[in-house]
Design an enzyme around this catalytic site. Structure first.
Site, mmCIF file in Angstrom:
data_model
loop_
_atom_site.group_PDB
_atom_site.id
_atom_site.type_symbol
_atom_site.label_atom_id
_atom_site.label_comp_id
_atom_site.label_asym_id
_atom_site.label_seq_id
_atom_site.Cartn_x
_atom_site.Cartn_y
_atom_site.Cartn_z
ATOM 1 N N CYS A 120 0.776 -1.046 -0.060
ATOM 2 C CA CYS A 120 -0.122 0.060 -0.131
ATOM 3 C C CYS A 120 0.871 1.237 0.012
ATOM 4 O O CYS A 120 2.042 1.129 0.522
ATOM 5 C CB CYS A 120 -0.798 0.183 1.110
ATOM 6 S SG CYS A 120 -2.121 1.436 1.049
ATOM 7 N N ASP A 139 0.358 3.812 1.705
ATOM 8 C CA ASP A 139 0.444 4.345 2.991
ATOM 9 C C ASP A 139 1.744 4.697 3.669
ATOM 10 O O ASP A 139 2.609 3.866 3.692
ATOM 11 C CB ASP A 139 -0.512 3.227 4.013
ATOM 12 C CG ASP A 139 -0.706 4.094 5.265
ATOM 13 O OD1 ASP A 139 0.296 4.593 5.967
ATOM 14 O OD2 ASP A 139 -1.863 4.016 5.630
ATOM 15 N N ARG A 162 2.941 4.746 6.536
ATOM 16 C CA ARG A 162 3.358 4.119 7.534
ATOM 17 C C ARG A 162 3.751 2.815 7.424
ATOM 18 O O ARG A 162 4.012 2.068 8.093
ATOM 19 C CB ARG A 162 2.072 4.276 8.630
ATOM 20 C CG ARG A 162 1.379 5.417 9.084
ATOM 21 C CD ARG A 162 0.075 5.417 9.815
ATOM 22 N NE ARG A 162 -0.894 4.959 8.906
ATOM 23 C CZ ARG A 162 -1.883 4.981 8.920
ATOM 24 N NH1 ARG A 162 -2.498 5.049 10.281
ATOM 25 N NH2 ARG A 162 -2.787 4.452 8.354
ATOM 26 N N HIS A 214 -2.349 -3.920 4.906
ATOM 27 C CA HIS A 214 -1.979 -3.535 6.355
ATOM 28 C C HIS A 214 -3.405 -3.510 6.852
ATOM 29 O O HIS A 214 -4.363 -2.934 6.399
ATOM 30 C CB HIS A 214 -1.238 -2.584 6.459
ATOM 31 C CG HIS A 214 -1.668 -1.294 5.978
ATOM 32 N ND1 HIS A 214 -2.266 -0.137 6.711
ATOM 33 C CD2 HIS A 214 -1.870 -0.825 4.732
ATOM 34 C CE1 HIS A 214 -2.826 0.682 5.750
ATOM 35 N NE2 HIS A 214 -2.528 0.556 4.621
ATOM 36 N N CYS A 265 -6.462 -0.184 6.839
ATOM 37 C CA CYS A 265 -6.019 0.399 5.635
ATOM 38 C C CYS A 265 -7.121 1.355 5.000
ATOM 39 O O CYS A 265 -8.462 1.171 5.255
ATOM 40 C CB CYS A 265 -5.862 -0.805 4.548
ATOM 41 S SG CYS A 265 -5.477 0.189 2.714
HETATM 42 CO CO CO Z 1 -3.393 1.141 3.044
#
Ligand code: CO
Length: 202
Positions: free
Chosen positions: A40, A42, A44, A96, A99
């Site tokens: 992803c 993302d 993080r 994750h 998400c």
């Molecule tokens: Co995500």
């Protein structure tokens, strides 16, 4: 502008050379990672950092909600290069928990183009409606959908013609499904590894 990032970069390069003088020179010569990471976007979930790998050790493709859509030229280009040219031994599809992309796919709010991008997740939700409806706690339901999405993307990768052709010519290649927990930094192997056409049927 962005002086902090430029300073960080200089300090990072200096640290690398301090512990390994030939680090960059070696990498210039060739790229031969054993792993392709599909994860992803993302912030993080930083691919190399999570599994503590150096530059040169992992080929990385990231998009919103770690999808492997069989019509997406970007993902397919990465996959073909990784499988046919670099000959990675492992493809890791890494979702994750929590998400935002998976949540946005199913919360009923219209956001525009990304609604189309996230369409495959709504299909996963539909296919597993009964299992998901049986989970009362909303966060637990969303996290299960994150897992089911990873499993679907593993299937997409493993059933792709590039991967099927690699197996047909005897190339060693496994496709794995993992989920990362933002809460403790740990990955869980969903145990859906596919290492050949037979395993995909199972
Ligand atoms: Co995500």
């Amino acid at each position: 502008m962005l002086d902090n990032l430029k300073a960080n970069n200089r300090a990072w390069a200096k640290r690398k050379i301090a512990t390994d003088a030939g680090f960059f020179e070696r990498l210039v010569g060739q790229q031969a990672p054993e792993y392709l990471w599909i994860g992803c976007s993302d912030s993080r979930v930083p691919a190399n950092e999570i599994v503590d790998l150096d530059p040169g050790e992992m080929f990385v493709h990231r998009n919103v909600a770690n999808l492997a859509p069989p019509q997406d030229a970007n993902y397919l280009s990465v996959l073909q290069f990784a499988v046919d040219v670099i000959k990675v031994k492992h493809v890791l599809v890494v979702g994750h928990y929590g998400c935002g992309g998976v949540a946005a796919a199913v919360d009923g709010t219209r956001r525009g183009l990304v609604d189309h991008w996230l369409h495959p997740i709504r299909e996963v939700q539909q296919d597993h409606r009964h299992e998901l409806d049986a989970i009362a706690e909303p966060r637990a339901r969303l996290n299960r959908l994150c897992e089911l999405n990873v499993i679907r993307q593993v299937r997409n990768v493993a059933s792709d013609v590039f991967v099927q052709d690699a197996w047909a010519r005897g190339q060693e290649l496994s496709v794995h499904g993992w989920v990362y927990a933002l809460t403790n930094g740990l990955v869980t192997d969903l145990d859906v590894t596919v290492s050949g056409p037979q395993a995909l049927d199972d």
